[in-house]
Enzyme design. Structure first.
Site, PDB file in Angstrom:
ATOM      1  N   ASP A   1       5.319  -2.583  -4.107  1.00 25.06           N
ATOM      2  CA  ASP A   1       6.454  -1.856  -3.547  1.00 25.06           C
ATOM      3  C   ASP A   1       6.815  -2.373  -2.161  1.00 25.06           C
ATOM      4  O   ASP A   1       6.037  -3.085  -1.515  1.00 25.06           O
ATOM      5  CB  ASP A   1       6.175  -0.354  -3.496  1.00 25.06           C
ATOM      6  CG  ASP A   1       5.017   0.002  -2.570  1.00 25.06           C
ATOM      7  OD1 ASP A   1       4.017  -0.739  -2.556  1.00 25.06           O
ATOM      8  OD2 ASP A   1       5.113   1.022  -1.857  1.00 25.06           O
TER       9      ASP A   1
ATOM     10  N   GLU B   1       2.300   1.817  -2.115  1.00 24.03           N
ATOM     11  CA  GLU B   1       1.450   1.693  -0.930  1.00 24.03           C
ATOM     12  C   GLU B   1       2.166   2.165   0.323  1.00 24.03           C
ATOM     13  O   GLU B   1       1.524   2.613   1.280  1.00 24.03           O
ATOM     14  CB  GLU B   1       1.011   0.231  -0.761  1.00 24.03           C
ATOM     15  CG  GLU B   1      -0.021   0.001   0.341  1.00 24.03           C
ATOM     16  CD  GLU B   1       0.586  -0.308   1.700  1.00 24.03           C
ATOM     17  OE1 GLU B   1      -0.171  -0.329   2.689  1.00 24.03           O
ATOM     18  OE2 GLU B   1       1.813  -0.530   1.786  1.00 24.03           O
TER      19      GLU B   1
END
EC number: 3.5.1.18
Length: 369
Positions: free
Chosen positions: A79, A136
């Site tokens: 991400d 994350e």
């Protein structure tokens, strides 16, 4: 129909090209399905004998099972932060620009490429586990690595974990812990012309503020690396109106602490140093906290990476990263990736393409006979 559809990810090709392909797949936190699909398809389409591929939510995992003496984990998040008008990517004068170039699709590309090229190689020295995980960049309870730990912990077994966060091709060992404490003062509201009828909540915080300002942060040496602690006020708020004595004031304290302390020790240190307990009208609460990670440079499985990178290119990691999660499971962990972390989350996020090549070459040297 789009006649210019790009082919799937080429994990065996140039990791610079792979980085750009990953960057051009938008994947802000919570929107990782497309990039996870493409990574999974690319791994499965390789048909690597003896390699297990597993999909869990938007986490893609793969591992070799060759019975080698040790196992190295290559982990990276898929991400990014929200896109800031910085896609599609572009390369100018040896620099790749775009959301995720440094945090951390360059590191992810290198790890995917390394796994794909070495998984069935006769030169491989360590069994490999690849972890490409979601979320994350957002709240801890959404972190894909944490979900894997809770639901499929067997996939996180390793002798060493490498996290592809940007380090400029250096080894950044371990990480510091991170603690946030909210301190609240309660007083009595009154007209400022008759302040003696009130009790100024902001003034109650002032002795604590003075202690923070005078705090001498420690420098802690662990395995020859210097970790620098820091205690700071990062947010402070009070006030009702210009003619009102405030009855409420609060501030957030941030303590970055060396990994020789655990989280409870860090909390105790801050509370005792600032004398937060037993003060009239003062209360405190832990808002967020996570322990650090010890560097683990003395492990035998780490020595080859140190030799490949060079002992002069090892430093302490001052920020907090997911290597802390590995440390909590008893797995030594290091940060190792391409690019300058100071460009993370910026509109002009960027990574020198030469560093992508260099990090890939170092990893191949470390993991191969």
């Amino acid at each position: 129909m789009n006649s210019e559809l790009k082919p799937g990810l080429d994990l065996l090709g140039d990791p610079i090209v792979l980085t750009q392909r990953l960057v051009d797949i938008p994947s802000p936190s919570g929107q990782e399905k497309q990039i996870a699909d493409e990574i999974e398809d690319a791994l499965r389409n390789l048909n690597l004998p003896g390699v297990e591929v597993f999909r869990f939510n938007n986490n893609v995992l793969a591992r070799t099972n060759r019975g080698l003496a040790s196992r190295v984990m290559l982990a990276g998040h898929i991400d990014t932060v929200p896109i800031a008008d910085n896609l599609p990517s572009r390369v100018e004068d040896g620099i790749m620009y775009g959301c995720g170039t440094v945090d951390m699709k360059s590191g992810l590309a290198v790890y995917l490429h390394t796994f794909a090229t070495l998984a069935t190689s006769t030169e491989l020295k360590h069994d490999l586990t690849l972890i490409a995980y979601e979320c994350e960049e957002v709240a801890d309870h959404l972190n894909g690595l944490g979900h894997i730990r809770d639901e499929h912990p067997e996939w996180l077994a390793a002798d060493l974990a490498l996290l592809g966060e940007p380090t400029g091709g250096w080894i950044e060992a371990g990480c510091q812990g991170n603690l946030r404490i909210k301190v609240t003062a309660h007083g009595v509201r009154a007209h400022s012309a008759r302040s003696w009828l009130g009790d100024n909540a902001m003034h109650k915080l002032s002795p604590i503020i003075s202690k923070v300002a005078a705090y001498k942060a420690a420098e802690v040496n662990i395995d020859g690396l210097t970790y620098r602690e820091g205690l700071n006020i990062v947010f402070c708020e009070s006030g009702v109106a210009n003619n009102v004595i405030p009855d409420l004031a609060w501030m957030n304290l941030n303590f970055r602490f060396a990994p020789n302390r655990d989280l409870n020790e860090a909390i105790e240190h801050v509370v005792e140093t600032l004398e937060l307990d037993g003060q009239d009208g003062i209360e405190w609460a832990v808002e967020d906290g996570a322990g650090g990670a010890l560097p683990g440079l003395g492990q035998q499985v780490t020595s080859g990476l140190i030799d490949a990178v060079g002992r002069e290119k090892i430093r302490a990691k001052f920020g907090w990263t997911d290597v802390s999660r590995f440390s909590a499971m008893g797995i030594p962990a290091l940060n190792f990736g391409a690019g300058d972390p100071s460009f993370a989350h910026k509109r002009d996020e960027q990574c020198p393409v030469e560093q992508i090549t260099d990090v890939a070459a170092i990893l191949k040297q470390y993991l191969s006979e």
